[in-house]
Design a protein around this motif. Structure first.
Motif, PDB file in Angstrom:
ATOM      1  N   ILE A 234       0.806  -1.221   0.000  1.00 56.04           N
ATOM      2  CA  ILE A 234       0.000   0.000   0.000  1.00 56.04           C
ATOM      3  C   ILE A 234       0.840   1.272   0.000  1.00 56.04           C
ATOM      4  CG2 ILE A 234      -0.316   0.031   2.531  1.00 56.04           C
ATOM      5  CD1 ILE A 234      -3.206   1.123   1.853  1.00 56.04           C
ATOM      6  N   ARG A 235       1.961   1.287   0.679  1.00 53.43           N
ATOM      7  CA  ARG A 235       2.748   2.526   0.710  1.00 53.43           C
ATOM      8  C   ARG A 235       3.350   2.851  -0.656  1.00 53.43           C
ATOM      9  NH1 ARG A 235       2.060   1.080   5.728  1.00 53.43           N
ATOM     10  NH2 ARG A 235       2.037   2.692   7.341  1.00 53.43           N
ATOM     11  N   ALA A 236       3.844   1.858  -1.344  1.00 49.13           N
ATOM     12  CA  ALA A 236       4.351   2.100  -2.692  1.00 49.13           C
ATOM     13  C   ALA A 236       3.226   2.523  -3.624  1.00 49.13           C
ATOM     14  CB  ALA A 236       5.045   0.847  -3.217  1.00 49.13           C
ATOM     15  N   TRP A 237       2.053   1.916  -3.466  1.00 55.68           N
ATOM     16  CA  TRP A 237       0.895   2.270  -4.300  1.00 55.68           C
ATOM     17  C   TRP A 237       0.491   3.720  -4.074  1.00 55.68           C
ATOM     18  CZ3 TRP A 237      -4.241   3.578  -3.079  1.00 55.68           C
ATOM     19  CH2 TRP A 237      -5.144   3.519  -4.147  1.00 55.68           C
ATOM     20  N   LEU A 238       0.531   4.173  -2.815  1.00 54.04           N
ATOM     21  CA  LEU A 238       0.159   5.550  -2.512  1.00 54.04           C
ATOM     22  C   LEU A 238       1.124   6.560  -3.122  1.00 54.04           C
ATOM     23  CD1 LEU A 238      -0.937   5.080   1.201  1.00 54.04           C
ATOM     24  CD2 LEU A 238      -2.410   5.836  -0.680  1.00 54.04           C
ATOM     25  N   GLU A 239       2.316   6.143  -3.443  1.00 50.68           N
ATOM     26  CA  GLU A 239       3.291   7.022  -4.066  1.00 50.68           C
ATOM     27  C   GLU A 239       3.116   7.091  -5.580  1.00 50.68           C
ATOM     28  OE1 GLU A 239       7.043   5.574  -2.705  1.00 50.68           O
ATOM     29  OE2 GLU A 239       6.643   6.091  -0.604  1.00 50.68           O
ATOM     30  N   SER A 240       2.204   6.287  -6.118  1.00 46.77           N
ATOM     31  CA  SER A 240       1.893   6.330  -7.546  1.00 46.77           C
ATOM     32  C   SER A 240       0.795   7.361  -7.783  1.00 46.77           C
ATOM     33  CB  SER A 240       1.445   4.947  -8.026  1.00 46.77           C
ATOM     34  OG  SER A 240       0.148   4.648  -7.543  1.00 46.77           O
ATOM     35  N   ASP A 241       0.287   7.410  -9.011  1.00 45.63           N
ATOM     36  CA  ASP A 241      -0.775   8.364  -9.343  1.00 45.63           C
ATOM     37  C   ASP A 241      -2.161   7.731  -9.300  1.00 45.63           C
ATOM     38  OD1 ASP A 241      -0.645   6.714 -11.526  1.00 45.63           O
ATOM     39  OD2 ASP A 241      -0.388   8.307 -13.017  1.00 45.63           O
ATOM     40  N   ALA A 242      -2.289   6.565  -8.642  1.00 51.37           N
ATOM     41  CA  ALA A 242      -3.555   5.823  -8.677  1.00 51.37           C
ATOM     42  C   ALA A 242      -4.577   6.322  -7.668  1.00 51.37           C
ATOM     43  CB  ALA A 242      -3.288   4.337  -8.432  1.00 51.37           C
ATOM     44  N   LEU A 243      -4.133   6.942  -6.575  1.00 53.09           N
ATOM     45  CA  LEU A 243      -5.040   7.240  -5.465  1.00 53.09           C
ATOM     46  C   LEU A 243      -6.210   8.113  -5.873  1.00 53.09           C
ATOM     47  CD1 LEU A 243      -5.807   7.114  -2.473  1.00 53.09           C
ATOM     48  CD2 LEU A 243      -4.283   9.069  -2.085  1.00 53.09           C
ATOM     49  N   MET A 244      -5.986   9.189  -6.602  1.00 53.98           N
ATOM     50  CA  MET A 244      -7.075  10.104  -6.913  1.00 53.98           C
ATOM     51  C   MET A 244      -8.143   9.442  -7.769  1.00 53.98           C
ATOM     52  SD  MET A 244      -6.577  12.731  -5.177  1.00 53.98           S
ATOM     53  CE  MET A 244      -7.900  13.720  -5.851  1.00 53.98           C
ATOM     54  N   ARG A 245      -7.733   8.593  -8.705  1.00 49.29           N
ATOM     55  CA  ARG A 245      -8.722   7.887  -9.522  1.00 49.29           C
ATOM     56  C   ARG A 245      -9.576   6.970  -8.656  1.00 49.29           C
ATOM     57  NH1 ARG A 245      -4.071   7.253 -12.668  1.00 49.29           N
ATOM     58  NH2 ARG A 245      -3.952   5.025 -12.203  1.00 49.29           N
ATOM     59  N   VAL A 246      -8.940   6.297  -7.705  1.00 49.65           N
ATOM     60  CA  VAL A 246      -9.679   5.391  -6.817  1.00 49.65           C
ATOM     61  C   VAL A 246     -10.597   6.180  -5.891  1.00 49.65           C
ATOM     62  CG1 VAL A 246      -9.382   3.783  -4.891  1.00 49.65           C
ATOM     63  CG2 VAL A 246      -8.009   3.520  -6.959  1.00 49.65           C
ATOM     64  N   LEU A 247     -10.144   7.320  -5.386  1.00 50.16           N
ATOM     65  CA  LEU A 247     -10.991   8.124  -4.512  1.00 50.16           C
ATOM     66  C   LEU A 247     -12.191   8.689  -5.266  1.00 50.16           C
ATOM     67  CD1 LEU A 247      -8.444  10.050  -2.258  1.00 50.16           C
ATOM     68  CD2 LEU A 247      -9.810   8.024  -1.689  1.00 50.16           C
ATOM     69  N   ARG A 248     -12.008   9.067  -6.522  1.00 51.13           N
ATOM     70  CA  ARG A 248     -13.159   9.525  -7.319  1.00 51.13           C
ATOM     71  C   ARG A 248     -14.185   8.413  -7.466  1.00 51.13           C
ATOM     72  NH1 ARG A 248      -9.261  12.749 -10.141  1.00 51.13           N
ATOM     73  NH2 ARG A 248      -8.768  11.051 -11.575  1.00 51.13           N
ATOM     74  N   PHE A 249     -13.703   7.201  -7.691  1.00 50.09           N
ATOM     75  CA  PHE A 249     -14.601   6.054  -7.793  1.00 50.09           C
ATOM     76  C   PHE A 249     -15.342   5.826  -6.477  1.00 50.09           C
ATOM     77  CE2 PHE A 249     -15.330   1.482  -7.232  1.00 50.09           C
ATOM     78  CZ  PHE A 249     -16.081   1.191  -8.359  1.00 50.09           C
ATOM     79  N   ALA A 250     -14.608   5.847  -5.358  1.00 51.74           N
ATOM     80  CA  ALA A 250     -15.232   5.618  -4.055  1.00 51.74           C
ATOM     81  C   ALA A 250     -16.264   6.696  -3.739  1.00 51.74           C
ATOM     82  CB  ALA A 250     -14.155   5.565  -2.963  1.00 51.74           C
ATOM     83  N   CYS A 251     -15.947   7.953  -4.054  1.00 50.29           N
ATOM     84  CA  CYS A 251     -16.909   9.034  -3.823  1.00 50.29           C
ATOM     85  C   CYS A 251     -18.166   8.845  -4.666  1.00 50.29           C
ATOM     86  CB  CYS A 251     -16.262  10.382  -4.140  1.00 50.29           C
ATOM     87  SG  CYS A 251     -15.095  10.967  -2.892  1.00 50.29           S
ATOM     88  N   ALA A 252     -18.006   8.381  -5.898  1.00 50.25           N
ATOM     89  CA  ALA A 252     -19.171   8.116  -6.743  1.00 50.25           C
ATOM     90  C   ALA A 252     -20.031   7.010  -6.142  1.00 50.25           C
ATOM     91  CB  ALA A 252     -18.728   7.747  -8.153  1.00 50.25           C
ATOM     92  N   CYS A 253     -19.398   5.985  -5.573  1.00 50.66           N
ATOM     93  CA  CYS A 253     -20.151   4.911  -4.921  1.00 50.66           C
ATOM     94  C   CYS A 253     -20.955   5.462  -3.739  1.00 50.66           C
ATOM     95  CB  CYS A 253     -19.207   3.816  -4.438  1.00 50.66           C
ATOM     96  SG  CYS A 253     -18.445   2.832  -5.754  1.00 50.66           S
ATOM     97  N   GLY A 254     -20.333   6.343  -2.937  1.00 52.26           N
ATOM     98  CA  GLY A 254     -21.047   6.944  -1.823  1.00 52.26           C
ATOM     99  C   GLY A 254     -22.205   7.799  -2.273  1.00 52.26           C
ATOM    100  N   ALA A 255     -22.008   8.610  -3.307  1.00 57.97           N
ATOM    101  CA  ALA A 255     -23.081   9.452  -3.816  1.00 57.97           C
ATOM    102  C   ALA A 255     -24.214   8.616  -4.397  1.00 57.97           C
ATOM    103  CB  ALA A 255     -22.523  10.408  -4.876  1.00 57.97           C
ATOM    104  N   HIS A 256     -23.873   7.527  -5.060  1.00 56.53           N
ATOM    105  CA  HIS A 256     -24.879   6.599  -5.595  1.00 56.53           C
ATOM    106  C   HIS A 256     -25.785   6.110  -4.472  1.00 56.53           C
ATOM    107  CE1 HIS A 256     -26.456   2.706  -6.971  1.00 56.53           C
ATOM    108  NE2 HIS A 256     -26.137   3.011  -8.215  1.00 56.53           N
TER     109      HIS A 256
END
Length: 333
Positions: A274-296
């Motif tokens: 997870i720490r190496a993953w957080l240093e990539s550019d993936a987090l914001m895309r995943v957070l946008r997805f999670a926020c969409a799930c919450g709004a749904h």
């Protein structure tokens, strides 16, 4: 795809249907409970989710078991007891869909789950354990929760903790801050609301930084329709979730965390990665997805029934012009 186990309470939400013309308020039953909701959220999106918990040998327990199974959650770790009834939560909604709760718990069956009810084989492959604070409200179940977290950590699992405080479930009428903090120190992923952060931090401006120093890899602070704030060991930022007409916020937070866990599981982001993953550019895309799930979920009534599946979240995102990555479906054999 990583295995996901969500541990804690499954209970029946008796959701208000309102009153009409001065008639008495009426309630309709829905399956719910924060960790059960999270398990369904992962399963509906295509993940491999198990629910671990105790249900009563009663009509509500059977209703919950069947609902979990019908929504794709694996129930190998569900146990039944005749010593207590399944918990109930009566939920009233205000004009904008915000909730007030009355719990019929304790006593309740979910408080009787013990560590030995979850077999050692549960943690044999890499995975994610998700917990909430409602399994900390009494000494017995709090001890079990800590034991399961330790077993998960010993096997290299990522631990996710949604604080999800319900103060009226605690004997003193407010959550035991010391117990919650002890679990926060053992979690890799922490999700809390702004109100929960204020309660736990007690005015300490370094509270989140302390959590990160103590071992958390990612701390998420939600605030309804206002911006989500996120903090990692390497960066921080905020993200405005999709703006929708709120119908019922009952499972919105669980949909958010379920969407996040699903993405981590699909991308095989466990504790070692997870720490190496957080240093990539993936987090914001995943957070946008999670926020969409919450709004749904917030835009629909109920808990399980409001959680998105692959088709509905794609359509939801398209309708709101909300861009996010949706990984290819991959299931465990």
């Amino acid at each position: 795809m990583l295995k996901v186990i969500c541990f804690g309470e499954a209970l029946v939400d008796m959701l208000s249907t309102g009153s009409d013309g001065g008639a008495p308020e009426q309630f309709r039953k829905f399956p719910g409970g924060a960790p059960a909701n999270a398990a369904v959220a992962v399963a509906r999106l295509g993940g491999a989710a198990w629910f671990a918990g105790m249900l009563g040998e009663d009509m509500f327990g059977r209703f919950l078991h069947d609902a979990l199974r019908d929504y794709g959650v694996r129930t190998d770790y569900v146990r039944f007891t005749g010593e207590a009834r399944t918990g109930l939560a009566f939920v009233s909604l205000d004009a904008v869909g915000e909730r007030s709760f009355e719990f019929y718990r304790p006593p309740a069956a979910d408080l009787l789950f013990r560590s030995e009810h979850l077999p050692d084989t549960a943690f044999t492959r890499e995975g994610i354990l998700h917990i909430c604070s409602n399994s900390l409200t009494e000494q017995g179940i709090a001890q079990v929760t800590e034991q399961l977290v330790q077993r998960a950590r010993d096997n290299g699992w990522l631990v996710s903790f949604d604080v999800n405080l319900r103060h009226n479930l605690w004997p003193a009428g407010t959550a035991d801050r010391a117990i919650v903090l002890r679990l926060l120190r053992q979690a890799d992923l922490v999700k809390m609301s702004r109100e929960e952060l204020d309660y736990l931090a007690e005015g300490d401006p370094e509270f989140v930084s302390t959590l990160l120093r103590q071992g958390a890899a990612l701390v998420l602070v939600t605030d309804g329709a206002r911006p989500l704030h996120w903090y990692s060991h390497c960066d921080r930022g905020e993200l405005l979730p999709p703006q929708v007409d709120t119908v019922d916020t009952t499972a919105a937070g669980d949909a958010f965390v379920g969407g996040l866990i699903y993405q981590l599981a699909q991308q095989r982001v466990g504790a070692p990665a997870i720490r190496a993953w957080l240093e990539s550019d993936a987090l914001m895309r995943v957070l946008r997805f999670a926020c969409a799930c919450g709004a749904h979920a917030a835009s629909m009534e109920g808990a399980f029934s409001s959680l998105p599946n692959q088709r509905s979240i794609r359509a939801f995102g398209s309708a709101l012009s909300c861009e996010f990555d949706f990984p290819n479906e991959e299931r465990l054999p």
